[in-house]
Design an enzyme around this catalytic site. Structure first.
Site, PDB file in Angstrom:
ATOM      1  NE  ARG A 185      -3.635  -1.568  -0.809  1.00 27.44           N
ATOM      2  CZ  ARG A 185      -4.172  -1.433  -2.012  1.00 27.44           C
ATOM      3  NH1 ARG A 185      -4.255  -0.261  -2.595  1.00 27.44           N
ATOM      4  NH2 ARG A 185      -4.605  -2.477  -2.658  1.00 27.44           N
ATOM      5  CG  HIS A 204       7.399  -8.941  -6.218  1.00 30.22           C
ATOM      6  ND1 HIS A 204       6.753  -7.807  -6.660  1.00 30.22           N
ATOM      7  CD2 HIS A 204       6.901  -9.946  -6.968  1.00 30.22           C
ATOM      8  CE1 HIS A 204       5.901  -8.133  -7.631  1.00 30.22           C
ATOM      9  NE2 HIS A 204       5.977  -9.433  -7.839  1.00 30.22           N
ATOM     10  CE1 TYR A 243      -0.941  -5.980  -4.402  1.00 31.66           C
ATOM     11  CE2 TYR A 243       0.861  -7.338  -3.562  1.00 31.66           C
ATOM     12  CZ  TYR A 243      -0.392  -6.772  -3.398  1.00 31.66           C
ATOM     13  OH  TYR A 243      -1.076  -6.976  -2.240  1.00 31.66           O
ATOM     14  CG  HIS A 268       3.670  -6.767 -11.249  1.00 28.87           C
ATOM     15  ND1 HIS A 268       2.491  -7.013 -10.603  1.00 28.87           N
ATOM     16  CD2 HIS A 268       4.470  -7.831 -10.988  1.00 28.87           C
ATOM     17  CE1 HIS A 268       2.572  -8.183  -9.980  1.00 28.87           C
ATOM     18  NE2 HIS A 268       3.761  -8.695 -10.186  1.00 28.87           N
ATOM     19  CD  GLU A 270       5.795 -11.250 -11.936  1.00 25.95           C
ATOM     20  OE1 GLU A 270       6.119 -10.454 -11.035  1.00 25.95           O
ATOM     21  OE2 GLU A 270       5.024 -12.218 -11.764  1.00 25.95           O
ATOM     22  CG  ASP A 276       4.128 -15.598 -12.622  1.00 22.80           C
ATOM     23  OD1 ASP A 276       3.425 -16.605 -12.872  1.00 22.80           O
ATOM     24  OD2 ASP A 276       4.020 -14.939 -11.569  1.00 22.80           O
ATOM     25  CG  HIS A 329       1.877 -13.729 -14.336  1.00 21.03           C
ATOM     26  ND1 HIS A 329       2.594 -12.709 -13.755  1.00 21.03           N
ATOM     27  CD2 HIS A 329       0.959 -14.107 -13.412  1.00 21.03           C
ATOM     28  CE1 HIS A 329       2.123 -12.481 -12.536  1.00 21.03           C
ATOM     29  NE2 HIS A 329       1.144 -13.327 -12.297  1.00 21.03           N
ATOM     30  CG  HIS A 376       7.580 -15.075  -9.991  1.00 16.32           C
ATOM     31  ND1 HIS A 376       6.902 -13.872 -10.033  1.00 16.32           N
ATOM     32  CD2 HIS A 376       8.715 -14.858  -9.291  1.00 16.32           C
ATOM     33  CE1 HIS A 376       7.628 -12.955  -9.386  1.00 16.32           C
ATOM     34  NE2 HIS A 376       8.732 -13.526  -8.932  1.00 16.32           N
ATOM     35  CG  ASP A 435      -2.235 -12.706 -12.121  1.00 16.37           C
ATOM     36  OD1 ASP A 435      -1.735 -13.740 -11.647  1.00 16.37           O
ATOM     37  OD2 ASP A 435      -1.823 -11.568 -11.841  1.00 16.37           O
ATOM     38  CG  HIS A 466      -0.574 -17.019  -8.649  1.00 17.55           C
ATOM     39  ND1 HIS A 466       0.530 -16.483  -8.036  1.00 17.55           N
ATOM     40  CD2 HIS A 466      -0.774 -16.257  -9.758  1.00 17.55           C
ATOM     41  CE1 HIS A 466       0.966 -15.450  -8.723  1.00 17.55           C
ATOM     42  NE2 HIS A 466       0.192 -15.282  -9.773  1.00 17.55           N
ATOM     43  CD  GLU A 513       5.110 -14.774  -7.465  1.00 14.01           C
ATOM     44  OE1 GLU A 513       4.662 -15.055  -8.599  1.00 14.01           O
ATOM     45  OE2 GLU A 513       5.475 -13.647  -7.145  1.00 14.01           O
TER      46      GLU A 513
HETATM   47 ZN    ZN Z   1       0.211 -13.366 -10.590  1.00  7.52          ZN
HETATM   48 FE    FE Z   2       4.721 -13.546 -10.208  1.00 12.96          FE
HETATM   49 FE    FE Z   3       4.664 -10.403  -9.358  1.00 12.66          FE
END
Ligand code: ZN
Ligand code: FE
Ligand code: FE
Length: 282
Positions: free
Chosen positions: A40, A70, A73, A110, A145, A179, A182, A214, A227, A229, A259
């Protein structure tokens, strides 16, 4: 038998660096990922140099591969709002300064969502941001990514990633993190033809740019752009696809980060499963 995979999962930063290293060891991991700051936004915790040195020591004495930090996001280098773009640039620049306490590792982000401005404008803003963020003296490699193409995400095709890499003035500290969920959701069928997808990656981006993986199964079919997972083997990709990934001679040397939706015990089980696949024990 191949215990030498550099494999791990996302770990909580709440106890500090040494605690992350010890947690990694407790689940059989030899790399890990962590968020460089609260998703955040807001200010990041100051780094304790002794804590960072302690992690470096744990990594060196236990044969760890590179860490894959990372970025939050929520950062968006290609937002339509200039203050959002500015915040992303400032946060990433600060993250890279902090990463120098753990020299020589990887920092994944990202690329961004163009939010209706179009892919061309998105790519232009991402390139401009990276030109501002990257420092020729940094020891960290920044990874774009591969994205699923959900919403207006930039970077769901190898062509878009290649345009970003080619646009940046000094690309010597840039790479790509692939990923598995992804790319599959983005339309690359790594289940039916992993080597064909890697050939395409090599032709368009260059495999020398591929620095990390990933590892995530997907709840959805190839090309779904969703997307979501899934645990390894419980999704559309399935166990055979992951056995092929971790034993592929073009991939097996890369740091691999899970992930998947798991607690630590679930990650420990996936790590040992994937080590067995890499060793050819099915
Ligand atoms: Zn993802
Ligand atoms: Fe990822
Ligand atoms: Fe990611």
């Amino acid at each position: 038998m191949c215990a030498d995979l550099a494999i791990g999962c996302h770990l909580s930063t709440s106890g500090g660096f040494i605690a992350m290293g010890e947690t990694a060891l407790s689940i059989g991991a030899t790399t890990f990922a962590f968020f460089t700051r609260n998703p955040r936004g807001g200010n990041a915790k100051p780094i304790d140099p002794a804590d960072a040195a302690g992690l470096r020591e744990i990594m060196a004495s236990n044969g760890f591969g590179k860490l894959v930090a990372h970025a939050p996001y929520t950062l968006n280098l290609c937002s339509a709002k200039p203050d959002v773009v500015e915040f992303a640039r400032r946060s990433m620049k600060d993250d890279l300064a902090r990463m120098e306490f753990l020299p020589g590792n990887l920092y994944n982000f990202h690329p961004g969502s163009h939010v209706g401005q179009g892919v061309d404008e998105g790519i232009r803003l991402i390139v401009e941001g990276l030109d501002e963020i990257l420092d020729p003296s940094q020891s960290t490699t920044v990874l774009l990514e591969t994205m699923s193409g959900k919403g207006s995400e930039v970077g769901s095709t190898f062509e878009e990633l290649s345009r970003i890499l080619e646009g940046v003035h000094d690309d010597s500290h840039l790479g790509v993190c692939l990923d598995t969920c992804h790319v599959w959701d983005g339309g690359y069928d790594i289940r039916a033809d992993l080597d064909g997808v890697l050939d395409e990656f090599d032709r368009i981006i260059g495999l020398e740019r591929l620095c990390a993986l990933h590892l995530n199964d997907s709840k959805n079919v190839c090309g779904s752009h969703k997307d979501r997972h899934e645990k390894i083997g419980a999704g559309e990709l399935g166990t055979d696809a992951f056995a092929a990934v971790v034993s592929n001679p073009r991939l097996r040397h890369l740091p691999m980060i899970l992930e998947t939706p798991n607690e630590l015990a679930g990650y420990a089980a996936e790590i040992s499963l994937l080590r067995r696949y890499a060793g050819g024990v099915m």
